[in-house]
Motif scaffolding. Structure first.
Motif, mmCIF file in Angstrom:
data_model
loop_
_atom_site.group_PDB
_atom_site.id
_atom_site.type_symbol
_atom_site.label_atom_id
_atom_site.label_comp_id
_atom_site.label_asym_id
_atom_site.label_seq_id
_atom_site.Cartn_x
_atom_site.Cartn_y
_atom_site.Cartn_z
ATOM 1 N N GLU A 296 0.849 -1.192 0.000
ATOM 2 C CA GLU A 296 0.000 0.000 0.000
ATOM 3 C C GLU A 296 0.882 1.238 0.000
ATOM 4 O OE1 GLU A 296 -2.994 0.183 2.951
ATOM 5 O OE2 GLU A 296 -4.132 -1.501 2.139
ATOM 6 N N ASP A 297 0.726 2.075 -1.001
ATOM 7 C CA ASP A 297 1.574 3.262 -1.137
ATOM 8 C C ASP A 297 1.439 4.206 0.047
ATOM 9 O OD1 ASP A 297 2.428 2.296 -3.571
ATOM 10 O OD2 ASP A 297 0.946 3.440 -4.727
ATOM 11 N N SER A 298 0.268 4.235 0.657
ATOM 12 C CA SER A 298 0.025 5.176 1.753
ATOM 13 C C SER A 298 0.867 4.867 2.982
ATOM 14 C CB SER A 298 -1.452 5.166 2.142
ATOM 15 O OG SER A 298 -1.852 3.868 2.574
ATOM 16 N N VAL A 299 1.437 3.656 3.064
ATOM 17 C CA VAL A 299 2.214 3.275 4.237
ATOM 18 C C VAL A 299 3.477 4.115 4.342
ATOM 19 C CG1 VAL A 299 3.542 1.402 5.281
ATOM 20 C CG2 VAL A 299 1.280 0.950 4.338
ATOM 21 N N GLY A 300 4.120 4.424 3.232
ATOM 22 C CA GLY A 300 5.286 5.300 3.255
ATOM 23 C C GLY A 300 6.498 4.688 3.917
ATOM 24 N N TYR A 301 6.853 3.470 3.533
ATOM 25 C CA TYR A 301 7.994 2.789 4.143
ATOM 26 C C TYR A 301 9.310 3.511 3.831
ATOM 27 C CZ TYR A 301 11.720 -0.588 4.826
ATOM 28 O OH TYR A 301 12.881 -1.188 5.212
ATOM 29 N N ARG A 302 10.186 3.568 4.838
ATOM 30 C CA ARG A 302 11.534 4.115 4.656
ATOM 31 C C ARG A 302 12.554 3.163 5.289
ATOM 32 N NH1 ARG A 302 12.109 9.789 4.586
ATOM 33 N NH2 ARG A 302 14.347 9.398 4.816
ATOM 34 N N SER A 303 13.554 2.782 4.503
ATOM 35 C CA SER A 303 14.654 1.986 5.045
ATOM 36 C C SER A 303 15.497 2.837 5.972
ATOM 37 C CB SER A 303 15.523 1.457 3.904
ATOM 38 O OG SER A 303 16.760 0.965 4.393
ATOM 39 N N VAL A 304 16.134 2.200 6.949
ATOM 40 C CA VAL A 304 17.044 2.936 7.816
ATOM 41 C C VAL A 304 18.222 3.484 7.010
ATOM 42 C CG1 VAL A 304 18.483 0.950 8.460
ATOM 43 C CG2 VAL A 304 18.177 2.834 10.076
ATOM 44 N N SER A 306 18.010 4.968 4.319
ATOM 45 C CA SER A 306 17.598 6.199 3.633
ATOM 46 C C SER A 306 17.823 7.442 4.488
ATOM 47 C CB SER A 306 16.118 6.122 3.253
ATOM 48 O OG SER A 306 15.280 6.216 4.416
ATOM 49 N N LEU A 307 18.107 7.254 5.770
ATOM 50 C CA LEU A 307 18.304 8.399 6.658
ATOM 51 C C LEU A 307 19.557 9.163 6.253
ATOM 52 C CD1 LEU A 307 17.460 6.805 10.127
ATOM 53 C CD2 LEU A 307 15.944 8.031 8.573
ATOM 54 N N GLU A 308 19.482 10.485 6.360
ATOM 55 C CA GLU A 308 20.606 11.321 5.943
ATOM 56 C C GLU A 308 21.853 11.033 6.756
ATOM 57 O OE1 GLU A 308 21.123 13.449 3.544
ATOM 58 O OE2 GLU A 308 19.137 13.131 2.663
ATOM 59 N N ARG A 309 21.665 10.746 8.041
ATOM 60 C CA ARG A 309 22.823 10.489 8.896
ATOM 61 C C ARG A 309 22.421 9.483 9.960
ATOM 62 N NH1 ARG A 309 24.297 11.783 13.781
ATOM 63 N NH2 ARG A 309 22.433 13.076 14.058
ATOM 64 N N LEU A 310 23.135 8.389 10.016
ATOM 65 C CA LEU A 310 22.889 7.416 11.078
ATOM 66 C C LEU A 310 23.537 7.907 12.362
ATOM 67 C CD1 LEU A 310 23.571 4.062 9.189
ATOM 68 C CD2 LEU A 310 21.355 4.978 9.895
ATOM 69 N N PRO A 311 22.802 7.902 13.479
ATOM 70 C CA PRO A 311 23.384 8.378 14.741
ATOM 71 C C PRO A 311 24.672 7.649 15.125
ATOM 72 C CG PRO A 311 21.001 8.182 14.943
ATOM 73 C CD PRO A 311 21.365 7.586 13.615
ATOM 74 N N ASP A 312 24.721 6.337 14.863
ATOM 75 C CA ASP A 312 25.896 5.550 15.250
ATOM 76 C C ASP A 312 26.152 4.514 14.154
ATOM 77 O OD1 ASP A 312 27.974 4.322 16.522
ATOM 78 O OD2 ASP A 312 26.895 3.890 18.384
ATOM 79 N N PRO A 313 26.741 4.935 13.030
ATOM 80 C CA PRO A 313 26.868 4.034 11.874
ATOM 81 C C PRO A 313 27.674 2.777 12.152
ATOM 82 C CG PRO A 313 28.143 6.049 11.544
ATOM 83 C CD PRO A 313 27.278 6.273 12.744
ATOM 84 N N LEU A 314 28.659 2.846 13.048
ATOM 85 C CA LEU A 314 29.483 1.672 13.315
ATOM 86 C C LEU A 314 28.767 0.629 14.164
ATOM 87 C CD1 LEU A 314 33.025 3.240 13.873
ATOM 88 C CD2 LEU A 314 32.048 2.228 11.802
ATOM 89 N N ARG A 315 27.611 0.997 14.716
ATOM 90 C CA ARG A 315 26.819 0.031 15.486
ATOM 91 C C ARG A 315 25.464 -0.227 14.830
ATOM 92 N NH1 ARG A 315 29.029 2.894 20.079
ATOM 93 N NH2 ARG A 315 30.410 1.538 21.323
ATOM 94 N N THR A 316 25.301 0.126 13.558
ATOM 95 C CA THR A 316 24.038 -0.086 12.849
ATOM 96 C C THR A 316 24.282 -1.094 11.727
ATOM 97 O OG1 THR A 316 23.372 2.187 13.325
ATOM 98 C CG2 THR A 316 22.133 1.007 11.624
ATOM 99 N N HIS A 317 23.569 -2.215 11.760
ATOM 100 C CA HIS A 317 23.811 -3.326 10.843
ATOM 101 C C HIS A 317 22.481 -3.729 10.201
ATOM 102 C CE1 HIS A 317 27.401 -3.267 13.295
ATOM 103 N NE2 HIS A 317 26.677 -3.604 14.363
ATOM 104 N N VAL A 318 22.419 -3.714 8.882
ATOM 105 C CA VAL A 318 21.161 -3.896 8.147
ATOM 106 C C VAL A 318 21.197 -5.214 7.391
ATOM 107 C CG1 VAL A 318 19.562 -2.882 6.489
ATOM 108 C CG2 VAL A 318 21.015 -1.396 7.899
ATOM 109 N N MET A 319 20.136 -5.985 7.514
ATOM 110 C CA MET A 319 20.047 -7.247 6.779
ATOM 111 C C MET A 319 18.848 -7.245 5.844
ATOM 112 S SD MET A 319 18.633 -10.021 9.575
ATOM 113 C CE MET A 319 20.004 -9.842 10.691
#
Length: 502
Positions: A296-304, A306-319
Motif C-alpha cells: 500500500e503506497d500510503s504506508v510510506g515505508y523508509r529503510s534505515v 535512507s536516513l541522511e545520517r545514522l546516529p551511530d553508523p558503526l553500530r548499525t547493521h542492516v540485513m
C-alpha cells in the motif's frame, strides 16, 4: 475504530512513600513496603521479560551434549504444527483434505513470474571460478550488485559500498553470526514483542545470546498512539529492568516492516530508536527482509539506510534477503550491510559455514541487476497480488466480526481471537490452535511470538486464491462451531482495527 482501555505506558510506582506510613504500626509499614515492592516488580514484569531457554528444556538423550540436548529440544518443541502439516500437506489433486498452511510466512503468489525469469538462458553459467572457493564475503560481482540494488531500493543518500556487504545463506544464519560476533555468552539483545519467534533460536543456539522482550500492548494510551506501538520509554524500561536482573544488553533488534504485526516505523521513530541505542552504546540490528513487500503506497515505508545520517553508523547493521520480497525462501540468500569493517570481517569468517554456492551467487547477481524486470514486471504485479489477497482475507475477517491489524505490509494479518478462547490463558490459546489444526488449517499462535496477551494469531494471506478460500472456510467452521466467550474477557473491547493503520 479499536476502542481501548487507557493504560500507563511507563512504569512508575504508585505505592505510598515511606513518609506515608508514619503513625502506623511498624509491622504494617514493613508489610506495606513489601507489598509496594511486589507491585512495582509486577509492573516492571508487565513491561519486559528476559528470555532464557535453557532452564525450560527437557531432553534426556545420552548421545547428545548438553548443547545438543537444547538444540534437539528446540526442534521438538517448536516444530509440532509444521511436522503435522508436512505429513498431511494439502494438494488440490492428491490430498484435497490435507492441511492448508496459513502459518508459514512465504510468498506463494508469484511462482509463475519467478519460474519464467529464472529459466532464461542468462541465469545459467558455469565457469571454474564459480565452482571454486569464493571470497567468503561473497563474490565481488555479487556484492557490487547488492550495493547498487540496496542503494536504489533503500533510497540511500549516497551510493552504498560493496566492501560493506557480506553475503550468506539467509537471515537465520546472519542473526546467528551477528549474535556470535557482537555479544559475549549470556548477553542479550532487546527486541520488541511480539516478534518473529525463530530469532530466539537464531541468536541462542550458536552464540548463547538471550533476548529481552520489550512487551507491547494492544491498548492505546492516547489519540496519537496505536496498538502495539513501540516507544523509547518502553525500550528504556526494558533496558533498566534487564540491568536490575544482572543481564547485560548489547544491542537492539528491530524488524521493519515488523513481523508479525506488519507495522512500519516512520523515519522519526527510527531516528528515536537509533538515538536511544547510541545513548546506551547498543548495536542495532535492522531486519528489513520485507522492505519490498509494502503493497500500500500510503504506508510510506523508509529503510534505515535512507536516513541522511545514522546516529551511530558503526553500530548499525542492516540485513535483507530474497526469501520474502522475491518469494525465494528455499534459495537461501541473505546479505548484511554494515559500515563496521570489523563486524563485516568477523561475519565473513563465519561464512565458511554459511556461504552460497558460486552458481547461486551468479544467479542472484543476474536477478538483482535486471532493474527493468524488477521494477516494471515483478514488483508491480507482486504488490497487486498481495493487495488482492489481503483484501479478500480482511473482508472475510470483517464479515466474521473479527478485529485485526491492517498495515499494508508483509504477508500476514495479526488477528484478535481472544473472544473465541475457551479460557483467557495461553492454555486456552493452544486449545484453539489445535482446533484449527484438527480442522486442517495451520495458523501461528501468539505465544510463539512472545505476545503477552493470549488470543492473538498470525494469519498468512500470501497464497493462491483457491487455498485461501478453503483455508478461510475452515477457519470460519472452527470459530462458528466453538464461539465461546472467555469467562473473563479482556477489557479491551474491539470492533475493527482497520482504522488503526498508517
Amino acid at each position: 475504530m479499536f476502542t481501548f482501555t487507557k493504560k500507563e505506558s511507563r512504569a512508575p510506582a504508585t505505592c505510598l512513600g515511606s513518609a506515608s506510613t508514619q503513625g502506623l504500626d511498624s509491622n504494617y509499614g514493613d508489610s506495606l513496603e513489601r507489598e509496594c515492592a511486589r507491585k512495582t516488580d509486577q509492573k516492571l514484569l508487565e513491561l519486559y521479560g528476559v528470555g532464557d531457554p535453557a532452564p525450560t528444556f527437557s531432553s534426556n538423550s545420552a548421545h547428545l551434549s548438553s548443547r545438543g540436548r537444547i538444540i534437539k529440544w528446540f526442534w521438538d518443541s517448536a516444530e509440532e504444527g509444521y511436522r503435522t502439516y508436512h505429513m498431511d500437506e494439502y494438494d488440490e489433486d492428491k490430498n484435497p483434505n490435507g492441511i492448508i498452511n496459513l502459518g508459514t510466512s512465504e510468498n506463494k503468489l508469484c511462482f509463475d513470474l519467478l519460474a519464467q525469469r529464472l529459466s532464461q538462458s542468462d541465469m545459467l553459467r558455469v565457469e571454474p571460478s564459480l565452482l571454486q572457493y569464493p571470497d567468503w564475503r561473497g563474490h565481488l560481482f555479487l556484492r557490487e550488485e547488492v550495493a547498487r540494488f540496496l542503494s536504489l531500493h533503500c533510497k540511500s543518500p549516497a551510493p552504498l559500498k560493496p566492501d560493506n556487504v557480506v553475503v550468506l545463506n539467509g537471515c537465520a544464519s546472519l542473526f546467528s553470526a551477528l549474535a556470535t560476533v557482537l555479544c559475549e555468552v549470556g548477553e542479550a539483545f532487546l527486541i520488541p514483542a511480539p516478534y518473529y519467534g525463530a530469532i530466539t533460536q537464531h541468536v541462542y543456539l550458536y552464540g548463547n545470546v538471550r533476548l529481552v522482550y520489550v512487551y507491547l500492548d494492544s491498548e492505546v494510551t492516547g489519540l496519537d498512539t496505536r496498538p502495539f506501538q513501540l516507544t523509547v520509554e518502553k525500550l528504556e524500561a526494558a533496558l533498566q529492568g534487564a540491568k536490575s536482573e544482572g543481564v547485560k544488553v548489547k544491542g537492539l533488534i528491530l524488524i521493519n516492516p515488523q513481523n508479525p504485526l506488519g507495522d512500519v516505523y516512520s523515519p522519526e521513530e527510527l531516528r528515536e530508536y537509533l538515538e536511544f541505542a547510541k545513548r546506551h552504546e547498543l548495536h542495532v540490528v535492522m531486519d528489513e527482509v520485507y522492505m519490498l513487500s509494502v503493497f500500500e503506497d500510503s504506508v510510506g515505508y523508509r529503510s534505515v539506510l535512507s536516513l541522511e545520517r545514522l546516529p551511530d553508523p558503526l553500530r548499525t547493521h542492516v540485513m535483507w534477503a530474497a526469501s520474502k520480497d522475491f518469494g525465494m525462501s528455499g534459495l537461501r540468500f541473505g546479505t548484511l550491510y554494515t559500515e563496521n569493517r570489523d563486524v563485516a570481517t568477523a561475519v565473513a569468517s563465519l561464512c565458511r559455514y554459511h556461504g552460497l554456492s558460486g552458481l547461486v551467487q551468479y544467479q542472484m547477481a543476474q536477478l538483482l541487476q535486471d532493474r527493468d524486470w524488477i521494477d516494471q514486471v515483478y514488483l508491480p504485479e507482486n504488490h497487486a497480488r498481495l493487495r488482492a489477497a489481503h483484501t479478500y482475507v480482511s473482508g472475510e475477517l470483517g464479515a466474521l466480526g473479527i478485529p485485526f491489524l491492517h498495515q499494508g505490509a508483509g504477508f500476514f494479518i495479526w488477528v484478535d481471537l481472544r473472544k473465541y478462547l475457551p479460557e483467557a490463558t495461553f492454555e486456552g490459546e493452544m486449545l484453539l490452535w489445535r482446533r484449527f489444526l484438527d480442522n486442517k488449517v495451520l495458523l501461528s499462535f501468539g505465544k510463539a511470538f512472545a505476545c503477552k496477551e493470549p488470543g492473538w494469531f498470525r494469519l498468512v494471506f500470501s497464497d493462491q486464491a483457491h487455498r485461501l478460500r478453503l483455508g478461510m472456510q475452515r477457519i470460519r467452521q472452527v470459530l462458528q462451531g466453538t464461539s465461546q466467550v472467555a469467562e473473563n474477557p479482556p477489557s479491551c473491547q474491539t470492533q475493527d482495527l482497520r482504522g488503526q493503520h498508517r
